[in-house]
Write a protein that holds these residues in place. Structure first.
Motif, PDB file in Angstrom:
ATOM      1  N   LYS A   9     -73.766 -18.655   0.322  1.00 15.23           N
ATOM      2  CA  LYS A   9     -73.338 -18.557  -1.076  1.00 15.23           C
ATOM      3  C   LYS A   9     -72.742 -17.183  -1.354  1.00 15.23           C
ATOM      4  O   LYS A   9     -71.720 -17.074  -2.040  1.00 15.23           O
ATOM      5  CB  LYS A   9     -74.511 -18.829  -2.008  1.00 15.23           C
ATOM      6  N   LYS A  12     -69.320 -17.104   0.068  1.00 10.02           N
ATOM      7  CA  LYS A  12     -68.405 -17.896  -0.751  1.00 10.02           C
ATOM      8  C   LYS A  12     -67.976 -17.123  -1.994  1.00 10.02           C
ATOM      9  O   LYS A  12     -66.780 -17.081  -2.336  1.00 10.02           O
ATOM     10  CB  LYS A  12     -69.083 -19.207  -1.156  1.00 10.02           C
ATOM     11  N   VAL A  13     -68.921 -16.499  -2.671  1.00  6.66           N
ATOM     12  CA  VAL A  13     -68.622 -15.734  -3.869  1.00  6.66           C
ATOM     13  C   VAL A  13     -67.734 -14.537  -3.531  1.00  6.66           C
ATOM     14  O   VAL A  13     -66.751 -14.260  -4.227  1.00  6.66           O
ATOM     15  CB  VAL A  13     -69.922 -15.278  -4.570  1.00  6.66           C
ATOM     16  N   ARG A  15     -65.662 -14.267  -1.051  1.00  7.13           N
ATOM     17  CA  ARG A  15     -64.338 -14.776  -0.708  1.00  7.13           C
ATOM     18  C   ARG A  15     -63.548 -15.149  -1.963  1.00  7.13           C
ATOM     19  O   ARG A  15     -62.360 -14.872  -2.073  1.00  7.13           O
ATOM     20  CB  ARG A  15     -64.470 -15.977   0.225  1.00  7.13           C
ATOM     21  N   GLN A  16     -64.225 -15.750  -2.936  1.00  5.11           N
ATOM     22  CA  GLN A  16     -63.560 -16.099  -4.192  1.00  5.11           C
ATOM     23  C   GLN A  16     -63.092 -14.846  -4.928  1.00  5.11           C
ATOM     24  O   GLN A  16     -61.980 -14.811  -5.468  1.00  5.11           O
ATOM     25  CB  GLN A  16     -64.499 -16.899  -5.089  1.00  5.11           C
ATOM     26  N   LEU A  17     -63.927 -13.819  -4.958  1.00  2.00           N
ATOM     27  CA  LEU A  17     -63.547 -12.586  -5.631  1.00  2.00           C
ATOM     28  C   LEU A  17     -62.391 -11.888  -4.920  1.00  2.00           C
ATOM     29  O   LEU A  17     -61.533 -11.280  -5.560  1.00  2.00           O
ATOM     30  CB  LEU A  17     -64.749 -11.637  -5.712  1.00  2.00           C
ATOM     31  N   LYS A  18     -62.372 -11.995  -3.617  1.00  2.00           N
ATOM     32  CA  LYS A  18     -61.329 -11.320  -2.846  1.00  2.00           C
ATOM     33  C   LYS A  18     -59.973 -12.002  -2.987  1.00  2.00           C
ATOM     34  O   LYS A  18     -58.953 -11.337  -3.158  1.00  2.00           O
ATOM     35  CB  LYS A  18     -61.735 -11.282  -1.374  1.00  2.00           C
ATOM     36  N   TYR A  19     -59.938 -13.307  -2.927  1.00  2.00           N
ATOM     37  CA  TYR A  19     -58.673 -14.022  -2.858  1.00  2.00           C
ATOM     38  C   TYR A  19     -58.213 -14.635  -4.168  1.00  2.00           C
ATOM     39  O   TYR A  19     -57.050 -14.977  -4.305  1.00  2.00           O
ATOM     40  CB  TYR A  19     -58.749 -15.112  -1.788  1.00  2.00           C
ATOM     41  N   ASN A  20     -59.087 -14.810  -5.125  1.00  2.00           N
ATOM     42  CA  ASN A  20     -58.704 -15.419  -6.404  1.00  2.00           C
ATOM     43  C   ASN A  20     -58.798 -14.374  -7.490  1.00  2.00           C
ATOM     44  O   ASN A  20     -59.875 -14.021  -7.945  1.00  2.00           O
ATOM     45  CB  ASN A  20     -59.623 -16.600  -6.746  1.00  2.00           C
ATOM     46  N   SER A  21     -57.670 -13.858  -7.932  1.00  2.00           N
ATOM     47  CA  SER A  21     -57.686 -12.847  -8.980  1.00  2.00           C
ATOM     48  C   SER A  21     -57.886 -13.531 -10.334  1.00  2.00           C
ATOM     49  O   SER A  21     -57.245 -14.535 -10.630  1.00  2.00           O
ATOM     50  CB  SER A  21     -56.387 -12.048  -8.978  1.00  2.00           C
ATOM     51  N   PRO A  22     -58.756 -12.988 -11.164  1.00  2.00           N
ATOM     52  CA  PRO A  22     -58.988 -13.578 -12.478  1.00  2.00           C
ATOM     53  C   PRO A  22     -57.794 -13.311 -13.394  1.00  2.00           C
ATOM     54  O   PRO A  22     -57.042 -12.355 -13.218  1.00  2.00           O
ATOM     55  CB  PRO A  22     -60.233 -12.859 -12.984  1.00  2.00           C
TER      56      PRO A  22
END
Length: 59
Positions: A9, A12-13, A15-22
């Motif tokens: 988990k 996963k978190v 990776r999301q923060l690294k590749y998906n910019s808010p």
């Protein structure tokens, strides 16, 4: 035992923060920063440790 799920988990978190910019509202941020005032008046502020100058009995 059980560390695998927690680590998965976290990975996963991360990776999301690294590749998906808010989505950022830069106009709102600029307005907020332009309208901000200093939170403290440092010229007239006393030293937070002035009450402890004589602590320890040293002269």
């Amino acid at each position: 035992m059980g560390r695998g799920r927690a680590k998965a988990k976290q990975t996963k978190v991360a990776r999301q923060l690294k590749y998906n910019s808010p989505d950022m509202d830069l106009d709102s941020l600029q307005r907020e920063l332009a309208g901000s005032k200093p939170s403290r008046d440092y010229e007239n502020d006393q030293d937070d440790y002035s009450d402890y100058d004589d602590w320890g009995g040293r002269n």
